[in-house]
Design an enzyme around this catalytic site. Structure first.
Site, PDB file in Angstrom:
ATOM      1  N   LYS A 188      50.937  35.188  30.685  1.00  0.00           N
ATOM      2  CA  LYS A 188      49.583  35.079  31.246  1.00  0.00           C
ATOM      3  C   LYS A 188      48.827  36.346  30.849  1.00  0.00           C
ATOM      4  O   LYS A 188      49.045  37.409  31.394  1.00  0.00           O
ATOM      5  CB  LYS A 188      49.649  34.964  32.775  1.00  0.00           C
ATOM      6  CG  LYS A 188      48.501  34.202  33.386  1.00  0.00           C
ATOM      7  CD  LYS A 188      47.210  34.885  33.666  1.00  0.00           C
ATOM      8  CE  LYS A 188      46.994  36.100  34.426  1.00  0.00           C
ATOM      9  NZ  LYS A 188      45.666  36.700  34.103  1.00  0.00           N
ATOM     10  N   SER A 242      48.113  47.042  37.568  1.00  0.00           N
ATOM     11  CA  SER A 242      47.903  48.000  38.649  1.00  0.00           C
ATOM     12  C   SER A 242      49.052  47.986  39.661  1.00  0.00           C
ATOM     13  O   SER A 242      49.765  46.979  39.799  1.00  0.00           O
ATOM     14  CB  SER A 242      46.595  47.668  39.366  1.00  0.00           C
ATOM     15  OG  SER A 242      46.692  46.371  39.933  1.00  0.00           O
ATOM     16  N   ARG A 244      48.675  47.883  42.803  1.00  0.00           N
ATOM     17  CA  ARG A 244      48.338  46.891  43.829  1.00  0.00           C
ATOM     18  C   ARG A 244      48.918  45.516  43.475  1.00  0.00           C
ATOM     19  O   ARG A 244      49.561  44.859  44.304  1.00  0.00           O
ATOM     20  CB  ARG A 244      46.802  46.787  43.986  1.00  0.00           C
ATOM     21  CG  ARG A 244      46.348  45.831  45.070  1.00  0.00           C
ATOM     22  CD  ARG A 244      44.836  45.650  45.074  1.00  0.00           C
ATOM     23  NE  ARG A 244      44.332  44.883  43.938  1.00  0.00           N
ATOM     24  CZ  ARG A 244      44.360  43.557  43.841  1.00  0.00           C
ATOM     25  NH1 ARG A 244      44.855  42.830  44.828  1.00  0.00           N
ATOM     26  NH2 ARG A 244      43.904  42.943  42.772  1.00  0.00           N
ATOM     27  N   GLU A 264      55.325  47.720  35.560  1.00  0.00           N
ATOM     28  CA  GLU A 264      54.844  48.876  34.778  1.00  0.00           C
ATOM     29  C   GLU A 264      53.432  49.135  35.234  1.00  0.00           C
ATOM     30  O   GLU A 264      52.542  48.331  34.929  1.00  0.00           O
ATOM     31  CB  GLU A 264      54.776  48.495  33.302  1.00  0.00           C
ATOM     32  CG  GLU A 264      56.032  48.649  32.534  1.00  0.00           C
ATOM     33  CD  GLU A 264      56.360  50.083  32.278  1.00  0.00           C
ATOM     34  OE1 GLU A 264      55.520  50.965  32.544  1.00  0.00           O
ATOM     35  OE2 GLU A 264      57.482  50.316  31.846  1.00  0.00           O
ATOM     36  N   CYS A 299      47.006  53.575  30.513  1.00  0.00           N
ATOM     37  CA  CYS A 299      47.762  53.826  31.749  1.00  0.00           C
ATOM     38  C   CYS A 299      48.260  55.250  31.819  1.00  0.00           C
ATOM     39  O   CYS A 299      48.313  55.844  32.889  1.00  0.00           O
ATOM     40  CB  CYS A 299      48.922  52.849  31.843  1.00  0.00           C
ATOM     41  SG  CYS A 299      49.927  52.812  30.363  1.00  0.00           S
ATOM     42  N   GLU A 398      43.522  56.342  40.184  1.00  0.00           N
ATOM     43  CA  GLU A 398      43.340  56.021  38.769  1.00  0.00           C
ATOM     44  C   GLU A 398      41.934  55.447  38.570  1.00  0.00           C
ATOM     45  O   GLU A 398      41.586  54.428  39.169  1.00  0.00           O
ATOM     46  CB  GLU A 398      44.391  54.986  38.379  1.00  0.00           C
ATOM     47  CG  GLU A 398      44.407  54.671  36.917  1.00  0.00           C
ATOM     48  CD  GLU A 398      45.453  53.628  36.574  1.00  0.00           C
ATOM     49  OE1 GLU A 398      45.612  52.664  37.341  1.00  0.00           O
ATOM     50  OE2 GLU A 398      46.098  53.778  35.528  1.00  0.00           O
TER      51      GLU A 398
END
Ligand code: NAP
Ligand code: MG
Length: 494
Positions: A188, A242, A244, A264, A299, A398
């Site tokens: 995805k 993320s 989250r 990751e 990242c 971030e």
């Protein structure tokens, strides 16, 4: 001047893009689509199938059938290698198409996608293809009356959910080791950048990957992504994105079938600059590249500059000069140094971080939308904020944009403590001319990758990933092949 020799980068794309399931392009069961947009212009590039739960079900079923058939999973590793090498060659042969899709869809510089992202993606696949027939099992040192043979078995169906900053390359970090070890997959891609994954899917069929081994379901995270995370017949879920959403995937696993989840996630990587460095210009070059490359949407971006008081003024001045000199503009223009962010939403999010940060720190450069560019483009000027407090949002969160947060330190101990004081642990850089200090400080930093006198060192042969809430799913290197396999022991008794 154009960077493309075989195609016209201004020609419209074919308008519709379907899902790739069981070796064929098919519309979503709902027939719904969503628009993917060029963030440099705000123009719609194509309508893409909006995959949902029934589509994920179809894709997982196809992947399971393919896995159970053995057409890929039980093929000899050398035969898998041959197909994957052909696929890598096809990526190279289609480099212009894939690079253009990455640049249009995500606003990435075409000179980078042509030279680095797509050739790098092919190189990663080639590396794992070559590894496929070079990994051995074990014979355990048990009682000689028995024979215990330990092998690494493909897991089955692997789901991969990836972000938009390096769309195909991030996907390949998962695809290559998963396919090399014999798994089937459902990918995805991020909703902002679905196009390269679909073009790549076409190449998998051309390379001779059996139907159903590799599937792409485009769509939204909360729909297709969640359906994959909750699916009862997905054995492992490789995620980049993320923190989250990584936590959501951990909970999806707990709510469903205890699938392995490999997260990751992001970072707030520190760049520690000590006063013993002689060449501050080299440090400034690296620091600027570390935060402004890919418009800061990396990242492991060196988004915090921790600099010793004695070199602070000289270094901040040098990095600011470099920020002002960057040419911002169209990703297709070879003269551009920094393109737009991935979307207007990302631009607004970054500008809001800067506005809140500037209330507590000194805005040295940037902080706004560059004046001379189309307002529909998602552009943000390279930005530096100085005197960023160690308890502030900008120090800890971030931003995922071209925003550097500068903080001063006085001692080595303080620098290490500051670097380690966020919830992330993805990467860090140390600039010093003392080997002893480099060794001491790099050893004390909680980060998956520490680069000495440089930024963001990376190679397919070394593991990449973080500590703490940067996640624990190491990508790249031979270690990644462990993620997509499970240990199995067979005991032979006499
Ligand atoms: P994101 O919002 O976490 O999205 C990542 C992927 O998860 C996308 O495909 C997204 O789909 C999907 N998703 C979103 N919500 C979901 C949900 N409720 N359930 C299931 N899937 C869901 O991250 P992003 O904004 O795309 O990417 C930026 C982040 O990725 C940053 O934190 C960055 O540091 C991290 N990153 C990490 C690495 C690494 O190797 N450590 C590399 C690159 C980026 P949609 O596109 O539809 O939202
Ligand atoms: Mg797009």
């Amino acid at each position: 001047m154009t960077l493309f020799s075989t195609l016209d980068p201004t020609a419209p794309l074919s308008p519709d893009r379907d899902l790739f399931i069981d070796g064929a392009f098919v519309p979503a069961a709902s027939s719904e689509t969503f628009a993917t947009v060029d963030p440099a212009t705000g123009a719609t590039l194509a309508q893409v199938a909006r995959g949902g739960e029934p589509d994920v079900d179809r894709a997982v079923a196809a992947a399971r059938r393919a896995f159970a058939s053995g057409a890929w999973s039980r093929r000899s590793p050398a035969a898998r290698k041959a197909v994957l090498l052909k696929l890598a060659d096809l990526i190279d042969a289609n480099v212009e198409e894939l690079a253009l899709l990455e640049s249009l869809d995500g606003g990435k510089l075409a000179k980078d996608t042509l030279q680095w992202d797509i050739p790098g993606t092919a190189a990663i696949l080639r590396w794992y293809a070559e590894a496929a027939d070079k990994v051995y099992g074990e014979v355990a040192p048990v009682d000689p009356a028995h024979l215990a043979v330990v092998t690494r078995e493909a897991l089955g169906v692997v789901g991969a959910v990836v972000p938009w900053n390096y769309p195909l390359e991030m996907a390949m970090w998962k695809i290559a080791p998963a396919l090399a070890t014999g798994n089937s997959m459902v990918l995805k891609p991020a909703e902002q950048t679905p196009l390269s994954a679909l073009a790549f899917a076409r190449l998998t069929a051309e390379a001779g990957l059996p139907d159903g081994v590799f599937n792409v379901v485009t769509g939204y995270g909360a729909e297709a992504g969640q359906a994959l995370g909750l699916h009862m017949d997905v054995d492992a879920l490789a995620f980049t994105g993320s923190t989250r959403v990584a936590k959501l995937f951990m909970s999806y696993s707990a709510q469903s079938n205890l699938k392995q989840v490999w997260p990751e996630c992001g970072g707030k990587s520190a760049n520690l600059v000590f006063p013993d460095v002689a060449d501050l210009d080299a440090v400034a070059d690296a620091a600027a590249a570390g935060i402004f490359a890919c418009s800061g949407q990396v990242c492991s971006a060196n988004s915090r500059l921790l600099v010793h008081r004695d070199v602070h003024d000289a270094l901040v001045e040098r990095i600011s000069d470099r920020a002002r000199a960057l040419r911002i503009g169209s990703p297709l223009d070879p003269a551009t140094d920094m393109g737009p962010l991935v979307s207007a939403e990302q631009r607004e999010s970054v500008l809001a971080f800067v506005e809140r940060g500037a209330a507590q720190a000194r805005l040295v450069v940037g902080g706004s939308v560059p004046a001379d560019l189309p307002t529909e483009g998602a552009y943000v000027a390279p930005t530096i904020l100085d005197g960023v407090a160690t308890d502030s949002e900008l120090f800890h969160e971030e931003v995922f944009g071209p925003v550097l947060a500068v903080t001063t330190f006085d001692t080595e101990e303080e620098a290490i403590a500051l670097a380690n004081s966020t919830r992330y642990g993805l990467a860090a850089s140390v600039f010093t001319d003392s080997f002893a200090r480099a060794n001491r400080v790099s050893g004390a930093l909680t980060a998956g990758t520490v680069t000495i006198n440089g930024v963001d060192a990376l190679d397919v042969s070394v593991p990449f990933g973080g500590f703490k809430q940067s996640g624990f799913g190491r990508d790249l290197s031979l270690h990644a092949m462990d993620k997509y396999t499970g240990l199995k022991t067979r005991w032979f008794s006499g």
